[in-house]
Design a protein around this motif. Structure first.
Motif, PDB file in Angstrom:
ATOM      1  N   LEU A 159     -12.816   4.572  41.576  1.00 33.62           N
ATOM      2  CA  LEU A 159     -13.080   5.787  41.347  1.00 33.62           C
ATOM      3  C   LEU A 159     -13.718   6.536  42.752  1.00 33.62           C
ATOM      4  N   ALA A 160     -14.263   5.814  43.672  1.00 39.48           N
ATOM      5  CA  ALA A 160     -14.646   6.223  44.990  1.00 39.48           C
ATOM      6  C   ALA A 160     -13.578   6.531  45.970  1.00 39.48           C
ATOM      7  N   GLU A 161     -12.422   5.643  45.776  1.00 46.37           N
ATOM      8  CA  GLU A 161     -11.434   5.558  46.781  1.00 46.37           C
ATOM      9  C   GLU A 161     -10.602   7.080  46.491  1.00 46.37           C
ATOM     10  N   VAL A 162     -10.275   7.209  45.136  1.00 47.38           N
ATOM     11  CA  VAL A 162      -9.530   8.670  44.840  1.00 47.38           C
ATOM     12  C   VAL A 162     -10.454   9.800  44.837  1.00 47.38           C
ATOM     13  N   GLY A 163     -11.643   9.563  44.901  1.00 48.77           N
ATOM     14  CA  GLY A 163     -12.649  10.980  44.904  1.00 48.77           C
ATOM     15  C   GLY A 163     -12.879  11.329  43.677  1.00 48.77           C
ATOM     16  N   ALA A 164     -12.742  10.649  42.539  1.00 44.77           N
ATOM     17  CA  ALA A 164     -12.729  11.207  41.110  1.00 44.77           C
ATOM     18  C   ALA A 164     -14.206  11.792  40.848  1.00 44.77           C
ATOM     19  N   GLY A 165     -14.486  12.759  39.812  1.00 49.83           N
ATOM     20  CA  GLY A 165     -15.675  13.239  39.534  1.00 49.83           C
ATOM     21  C   GLY A 165     -16.498  12.226  38.085  1.00 49.83           C
ATOM     22  N   LEU A 166     -17.309  11.841  38.574  1.00 54.31           N
ATOM     23  CA  LEU A 166     -17.990  11.288  37.471  1.00 54.31           C
ATOM     24  C   LEU A 166     -19.216  12.255  36.897  1.00 54.31           C
ATOM     25  N   VAL A 167     -19.480  12.231  35.551  1.00 48.66           N
ATOM     26  CA  VAL A 167     -20.356  13.178  35.073  1.00 48.66           C
ATOM     27  C   VAL A 167     -21.490  12.577  34.303  1.00 48.66           C
ATOM     28  N   HIS A 168     -22.675  12.667  34.836  1.00 47.57           N
ATOM     29  CA  HIS A 168     -23.778  12.139  34.221  1.00 47.57           C
ATOM     30  C   HIS A 168     -24.181  13.016  33.008  1.00 47.57           C
ATOM     31  N   TYR A 219     -14.660  12.246  34.694  1.00 44.63           N
ATOM     32  CA  TYR A 219     -14.811  10.874  33.748  1.00 44.63           C
ATOM     33  C   TYR A 219     -16.336  11.167  33.245  1.00 44.63           C
ATOM     34  N   GLY A 220     -16.368  11.591  32.072  1.00 46.71           N
ATOM     35  CA  GLY A 220     -17.774  11.629  31.302  1.00 46.71           C
ATOM     36  C   GLY A 220     -18.575  10.181  31.154  1.00 46.71           C
ATOM     37  N   HIS A 221     -19.722  10.164  31.447  1.00 48.58           N
ATOM     38  CA  HIS A 221     -20.803   8.979  31.145  1.00 48.58           C
ATOM     39  C   HIS A 221     -20.438   8.008  32.365  1.00 48.58           C
ATOM     40  N   ALA A 222     -19.402   7.199  32.456  1.00 41.82           N
ATOM     41  CA  ALA A 222     -19.365   6.150  33.562  1.00 41.82           C
ATOM     42  C   ALA A 222     -20.411   5.314  33.992  1.00 41.82           C
ATOM     43  N   ILE A 223     -21.074   4.986  32.710  1.00 41.64           N
ATOM     44  CA  ILE A 223     -22.428   4.189  32.831  1.00 41.64           C
ATOM     45  C   ILE A 223     -22.109   2.471  33.184  1.00 41.64           C
ATOM     46  N   HIS A 224     -21.348   2.001  32.362  1.00 39.85           N
ATOM     47  CA  HIS A 224     -21.004   0.509  32.214  1.00 39.85           C
ATOM     48  C   HIS A 224     -19.766  -0.025  33.412  1.00 39.85           C
ATOM     49  N   LEU A 225     -19.678   0.463  34.561  1.00 38.95           N
ATOM     50  CA  LEU A 225     -18.451   0.506  35.440  1.00 38.95           C
ATOM     51  C   LEU A 225     -18.740  -1.308  35.923  1.00 38.95           C
ATOM     52  N   GLU A 226     -17.312  -1.603  35.946  1.00 33.75           N
ATOM     53  CA  GLU A 226     -17.210  -2.914  36.764  1.00 33.75           C
ATOM     54  C   GLU A 226     -16.839  -2.525  38.276  1.00 33.75           C
ATOM     55  N   PRO A 227     -16.960  -3.370  39.230  1.00 33.88           N
ATOM     56  CA  PRO A 227     -16.877  -3.282  40.593  1.00 33.88           C
ATOM     57  C   PRO A 227     -15.612  -2.568  40.898  1.00 33.88           C
ATOM     58  N   PHE A 244     -26.492  27.641  36.604  1.00 39.40           N
ATOM     59  CA  PHE A 244     -26.277  26.041  36.336  1.00 39.40           C
ATOM     60  C   PHE A 244     -24.697  25.771  36.107  1.00 39.40           C
ATOM     61  N   VAL A 245     -24.216  24.780  36.473  1.00 39.98           N
ATOM     62  CA  VAL A 245     -22.823  24.208  36.052  1.00 39.98           C
ATOM     63  C   VAL A 245     -22.989  22.969  35.387  1.00 39.98           C
ATOM     64  N   ASP A 246     -22.475  23.279  33.915  1.00 38.60           N
ATOM     65  CA  ASP A 246     -22.466  22.033  32.991  1.00 38.60           C
ATOM     66  C   ASP A 246     -21.071  21.634  32.884  1.00 38.60           C
ATOM     67  N   ALA A 247     -20.963  20.348  33.478  1.00 41.96           N
ATOM     68  CA  ALA A 247     -19.569  19.793  33.879  1.00 41.96           C
ATOM     69  C   ALA A 247     -19.016  18.872  32.858  1.00 41.96           C
ATOM     70  N   HIS A 248     -19.428  19.032  31.555  1.00 38.71           N
ATOM     71  CA  HIS A 248     -19.106  18.061  30.362  1.00 38.71           C
ATOM     72  C   HIS A 248     -19.872  18.393  29.099  1.00 38.71           C
ATOM     73  N   ALA A 249     -19.061  19.180  28.295  1.00 37.97           N
ATOM     74  CA  ALA A 249     -19.753  19.545  26.914  1.00 37.97           C
ATOM     75  C   ALA A 249     -18.725  19.705  25.875  1.00 37.97           C
ATOM     76  N   GLY A 258     -21.257  14.818  39.024  1.00 38.44           N
ATOM     77  CA  GLY A 258     -21.867  15.991  38.518  1.00 38.44           C
ATOM     78  C   GLY A 258     -22.695  15.931  37.282  1.00 38.44           C
ATOM     79  N   LEU A 259     -23.466  16.871  36.768  1.00 35.82           N
ATOM     80  CA  LEU A 259     -24.437  16.609  35.851  1.00 35.82           C
ATOM     81  C   LEU A 259     -23.975  17.469  34.489  1.00 35.82           C
ATOM     82  N   ALA A 260     -24.232  17.111  33.117  1.00 38.49           N
ATOM     83  CA  ALA A 260     -23.831  17.732  32.064  1.00 38.49           C
ATOM     84  C   ALA A 260     -24.816  17.630  31.037  1.00 38.49           C
ATOM     85  N   THR A 261     -24.705  18.387  29.840  1.00 38.02           N
ATOM     86  CA  THR A 261     -25.502  18.240  28.674  1.00 38.02           C
ATOM     87  C   THR A 261     -24.738  17.422  27.784  1.00 38.02           C
TER      88      THR A 261
END
Ligand code: GUN
Ligand code: ZN
Length: 432
Positions: A280-289, A266-274, A70-75, A315-318
């Motif tokens: 984020l999509a345009e630059v291909g950044a990593g969002l971590v759930h 970018y950890g969490h990225a929950i309440h994003l505006e359009p 497993f790969v934990d992308a944010h801890a 990605g997914l993280a603890t």
């Protein structure tokens, strides 16, 4: 040529993303894999691999599943001792519980003790790669990387930078954050399997000058990852807007200072505006759930369906210790539950993919870790699909492998981790 090993079991690999192709078709199960010199050199039918590698030593895992670790992308490894602290939301939780604990990491002995405990806990939960925040203290980075080095595992980490809205003793400055981060980066980045991540904690605890300095450092070292937090709680977002009145939105506080890029996490990225989603999509950044954390701290429900559809890198993280578990199995279960609350039941293959390939790709390490294929590093977890009486009963009742896998994802813990391989060696055999 080093010694060869054949591992026999149900070897899970992904040929495609189960978010793009039907989950059953995106994954496959083979009979065996071959390890040599720390890497995977073959995967396929046992008889064929045996013939091609007649001298290899065989480890037979029976019906256990052999898959990428497993790969934990944010801890936050320094939050190990204050995990499960009660009753506060993000800003109060940071001030009451987190900052006082992080204060202790100026002591390298304490940092080393916690780093050891953290790595023992995560390894026994089948996590072979971690992307962690440290504290503001360079000693906290030294202790973590030194401990990692003796275990031979692949990690990413960095000195957490903050120069405002943190207590006395837990603030650096724009200049010292730049100097200390640079020195640590130069000492550790690319040593063994270690990578350095430039780590501004989040916009509220950095002055614009500090974000600017971090942006300059990243521009000088563009092969480094940059990790931070984004849009976790509604109150936090309001605070960010009041601290940076000229910014268009939370993401813009990073973008304005050179802290938005494909190698940004970018950890969490929950309440994003359009606009934030589009950029984020345009630059291909990593969002971590971070689902256990988002529920534990009461942050909100990550939009997995919408973000995957938009082609975001996720990605997914603890998020230990805002997250309430060290286990990526428990984290996958939480991701399933959060997606259910948004009307989007994730398939077991999608959950496993997020915890391996998805996180590895968020870290730009998808060519090294997160999947099983010739040339990939030998970081593996062996899953017992009948690790407790309740799971064993559910497994006997399952009509196909993904149904059995799902029971372990939802109900499994460290008892389901039958074995862990790091860099082609069984973990117990590593120099410890
Ligand atoms: N935002 C800034 N720092 C932190 C942290 O340590 N944990 C979480 N969950 N969110 C943060
Ligand atoms: Zn975090």
């Amino acid at each position: 040529m080093g010694d060869e090993m054949i591992l026999k079991g149900q070897v899970l690999s992904f040929s495609d993303s189960p978010f793009d192709a039907p989950p059953q078709d995106a994954s496959r199960f083979d009979e065996a894999l071959v390890l040599r010199d720390g890497k995977i050199v073959g995967i396929g039918g046992f008889a064929d691999l045996r013939k091609a590698h007649p001298k290899a030593e065989i480890t037979d895992y029976g019906t256990h599943v052999i898959m990428a670790g497993f790969v934990d992308a944010h801890a936050h490894y320094p939050q190990t001792a204050m995990i499960a602290s009660w009753g506060k939301r993000l800003i109060d939780w940071l001030n009451l519980y987190t900052f006082p604990e992080e204060m202790k990491f100026g002591d390298e002995g304490y940092a080393a003790e916690i780093a050891r405990r953290y790595l023992d806990l995560t390894t026994s939960n089948g996590t072979t790669t971690i992307c962690s925040f440290c504290t503001i203290h360079p000693a906290s980075v030294e202790a973590f990387f030194s401990e990692v080095q003796s275990r031979g595992q692949r990690v990413v980490a960095g000195k957490t930078c903050m120069d405002r809205n943190a207590p006395d003793g837990l603030r650096d400055t724009a200049q010292s954050a730049y100097d200390d981060s640079r020195a640590l980066l130069q000492r550790w980045h690319g040593v063994d399997r270690i990578s350095y991540a430039i780590t501004p904690r989040f916009s509220p605890t950095s002055t614009p000058e500090q974000l600017e300095a971090m942006g300059a450092l990243w521009a000088e070292h563009p092969d480094c990852l940059m990790q931070t937090h984004l849009s976790e709680q509604v109150d936090e977002i309001e605070w960010v807007k009041s601290l940076y009145p000229e910014a268009r939105d939370y993401l813009d506080t990073y973008e304005m200072h050179g802290l938005l890029g494909a190698r940004g996490l970018y950890g969490h990225a929950i309440h994003l505006e359009p606009r934030e989603r589009d950029r984020l999509a345009e630059v291909g950044a990593g969002l971590v759930h971070c689902p256990t954390s988002n529920m534990f701290i009461g942050s909100g429900l990550f939009d997995m369906g919408g973000l995957m559809e938009a082609g975001q890198r996720v990605g997914l993280a603890t998020d230990t210790g805002g997250g309430s578990s060290f286990s990526m199995l428990r984290t996958m279960a939480a991701a399933y539950e959060v997606a259910q609350l948004r009307g989007n039941p994730l398939h077991g293959a999608q959950l496993i993919w997020l915890a391996t390939v998805g996180s590895a790709e968020a870290l730009h390490m998808g060519d090294k870790i997160g999947n099983i294929a010739p040339g990939m590093e030998g970081d593996l977890v062996v899953l017992d699909l009948a690790s407790t009486p309740a799971i064993a009963q559910r497994e006997r009742h399952a009509s196909e492998i993904w149904e059995a896998m799902f029971a372990t994802i939802m109900m499994g813990d460290d008892r389901a981790i039958a074995d862990v391989w790091i860099g082609g060696k069984r973990f117990e055999e590593n120099a410890r």
